[in-house]
Design an enzyme around this catalytic site. Structure first.
Site, PDB file in Angstrom:
ATOM      1  N   ASP A  47       0.857  -1.183   0.000  1.00  0.00           N
ATOM      2  CA  ASP A  47       0.000   0.000   0.000  1.00  0.00           C
ATOM      3  C   ASP A  47       0.895   1.236   0.000  1.00  0.00           C
ATOM      4  O   ASP A  47       1.682   1.454   0.924  1.00  0.00           O
ATOM      5  CB  ASP A  47      -0.895  -0.014   1.245  1.00  0.00           C
ATOM      6  CG  ASP A  47      -2.021   0.991   1.173  1.00  0.00           C
ATOM      7  OD1 ASP A  47      -2.157   1.668   0.141  1.00  0.00           O
ATOM      8  OD2 ASP A  47      -2.774   1.099   2.160  1.00  0.00           O
ATOM      9  N   ASP A 141      -2.787   2.480  -6.083  1.00  0.00           N
ATOM     10  CA  ASP A 141      -1.773   2.563  -5.029  1.00  0.00           C
ATOM     11  C   ASP A 141      -1.708   1.357  -4.110  1.00  0.00           C
ATOM     12  O   ASP A 141      -0.992   1.391  -3.111  1.00  0.00           O
ATOM     13  CB  ASP A 141      -1.987   3.827  -4.189  1.00  0.00           C
ATOM     14  CG  ASP A 141      -3.337   3.848  -3.493  1.00  0.00           C
ATOM     15  OD1 ASP A 141      -4.221   3.072  -3.894  1.00  0.00           O
ATOM     16  OD2 ASP A 141      -3.502   4.633  -2.545  1.00  0.00           O
ATOM     17  N   GLU A 142      -2.426   0.289  -4.420  1.00  0.00           N
ATOM     18  CA  GLU A 142      -2.308  -0.901  -3.570  1.00  0.00           C
ATOM     19  C   GLU A 142      -2.602  -2.161  -4.369  1.00  0.00           C
ATOM     20  O   GLU A 142      -3.336  -2.143  -5.352  1.00  0.00           O
ATOM     21  CB  GLU A 142      -3.232  -0.812  -2.357  1.00  0.00           C
ATOM     22  CG  GLU A 142      -4.702  -0.748  -2.674  1.00  0.00           C
ATOM     23  CD  GLU A 142      -5.574  -0.800  -1.424  1.00  0.00           C
ATOM     24  OE1 GLU A 142      -5.266  -1.576  -0.499  1.00  0.00           O
ATOM     25  OE2 GLU A 142      -6.582  -0.074  -1.386  1.00  0.00           O
TER      26      GLU A 142
END
Length: 393
Positions: A47, A141-142
């Site tokens: 993350d 983003d993860e």
């Protein structure tokens, strides 16, 4: 994208297994020689830390060390992401911009640059691919990674996580946090434990006790409304949840009851699914006070439409079908949908369809406790061809 109260899709509830994995390899300092082969997977959840805001601070040195919000500063604007300096003042994503500015008068608003975020995300994805093909992105983003078997043959999953985070820093200049565990549920929880720029491991020995001690409001798939309902039922921790029989949970939470039953025991059998096609993008919110007036309902729809549009921008997708979800105070639920000839090209078009659908149900005879917006019939922007798309209603 969801409002937080919808648990992930689940299977029968058996433990996540993969022959040949070793529980010692997800512990700090563990080696494959320390124990016999075990049926546990090795899952990493990576993350990025305050991704959008961190990219802006990386590219503009004047923003570094200052409270930054990515999003519009106008009266109807919504925060898409906040730097850690802004978070210290209580600024969070999905917060109305006027509220964010009130919490942090020195807050600096920066317009989002989704083309840049997508490019950086592609660099990060390439780093993941150096280690495994089993990559399941959740957003720009993860992502989940299954490294039970990996390209370098590295036995220790924590070592892989460290290598990935170091490589991301070297390539992008950004910090990432990671969670390492034997299933997706625990890996995601673990990635929050040492943020920012850290990692945390939940081993098979730790898993059940860790979940029992955890407040249910921190469970992935348990949003504010569900957490409040659990609290009313006397469920505040994983141990409280584990003490409830399956029949009780199914009675009060429907099909989600099985999911809660198994995760209370640290069990999540979902595999990492690479390149899973996205069927819809949605957001919903449950209100503390029931809504009876049209204008109040319209105001609550604005941040939901904004969330959906941000996700579309982030993933480079557009959609043709807008669905409005309405749940009344007595828990009766209805939906209203409209499909247009060409995909919506901006947030205002989604808002216009939502408002038109909303007007169809007013006046109401009972209060509204939840509203949701979903966009489906999706296509990637790269598949839509050139030119300006216009909405045909």
């Amino acid at each position: 994208m969801s409002g937080g109260d919808a648990p992930p899709e689940t299977g029968s509830g058996r433990p996540a297994v993969l022959d040949g994995a070793d529980p010692s390899v997800i512990e700090e300092g563990g080696t494959a020689a320390q124990s016999e082969p075990s049926p546990y997977r090795k899952i990493i959840h990576v993350d990025m830390d305050a991704f959008y805001a961190s990219v802006e601070q990386r590219d503009n040195p004047e923003l570094r060390g200052k409270p930054v919000a990515v999003g519009g500063s106008a009266a109807r604007g919504v925060v898409a992401a906040a730097s850690y300096e802004a978070r210290a003042f209580g600024v969070r994503s999905a917060l109305p911009s006027v509220t964010a500015k009130r919490k942090c008068p020195d807050l600096i608003f920066v317009p989002p640059r989704f083309d840049v975020y997508r490019a950086v995300s592609a660099e990060i994805r390439a780093i993941f691919a150096e280690h495994t093909n089993l990559i399941e992105p959740l957003s720009l983003d993860e992502a989940y990674l299954d490294v039970t078997e990996n390209h370098q043959g590295i036995a220790v999953a924590t070592t892989i996580a460290e290598l990935i985070r170091t490589r991301i820093k070297a390539v992008t200049g950004l910090n990432a946090s990671a969670g390492i565990s034997y299933n997706k549920f625990l890996a995601k929880i673990a990635s929050d434990q040492n943020k920012p720029n850290g990692q945390f491991v939940i081993t098979p020995r730790m898993g059940p006790a860790f979940v029992e001690a955890l407040p249910v409001k921190k469970f992935h798939g348990v949003g504010p409304a569900t957490a409040a309902k659990m609290q009313r039922l006397g469920i505040e921790t994983g141990a409280d949840l584990k003490a409830k029989p399956l029949s009780f949970l199914q009675q009060h939470f429907g099909k989600s009851g099985s999911w809660y039953y198994w995760i209370a025991r640290g069990i999540d059998e979902r595999p990492v699914e690479p390149d899973r096609p996205r069927k819809s993008v949605g957001a919903e919110d449950t209100f503390a006070t029931d809504i009876f007036e049209l204008e109040a309902a319209r105001a609550e729809l604005l941040p939901l439409a904004a969330k959906v549009w941000r996700c579309c921008e982030a993933h480079g997708i557009r959609g043709r079908t807008v669905t409005l979800k309405v749940k009344y105070a007595d828990f009766q639920q209805i939906t209203r949908s409209q499909t247009v000839a060409v995909p919506a090209t901006d947030q205002s078009e989604i808002e216009a369809i939502c408002f038109a659908l909303l007007e169809q149900i007013f006046p109401v005879s009972k209060g509204i406790r939840l509203l949701g917006v979903t966009l489906s019939s999706l296509a990637e922007t790269s598949d839509l061809g050139g030119g300006q798309l216009r909405l045909a209603i």
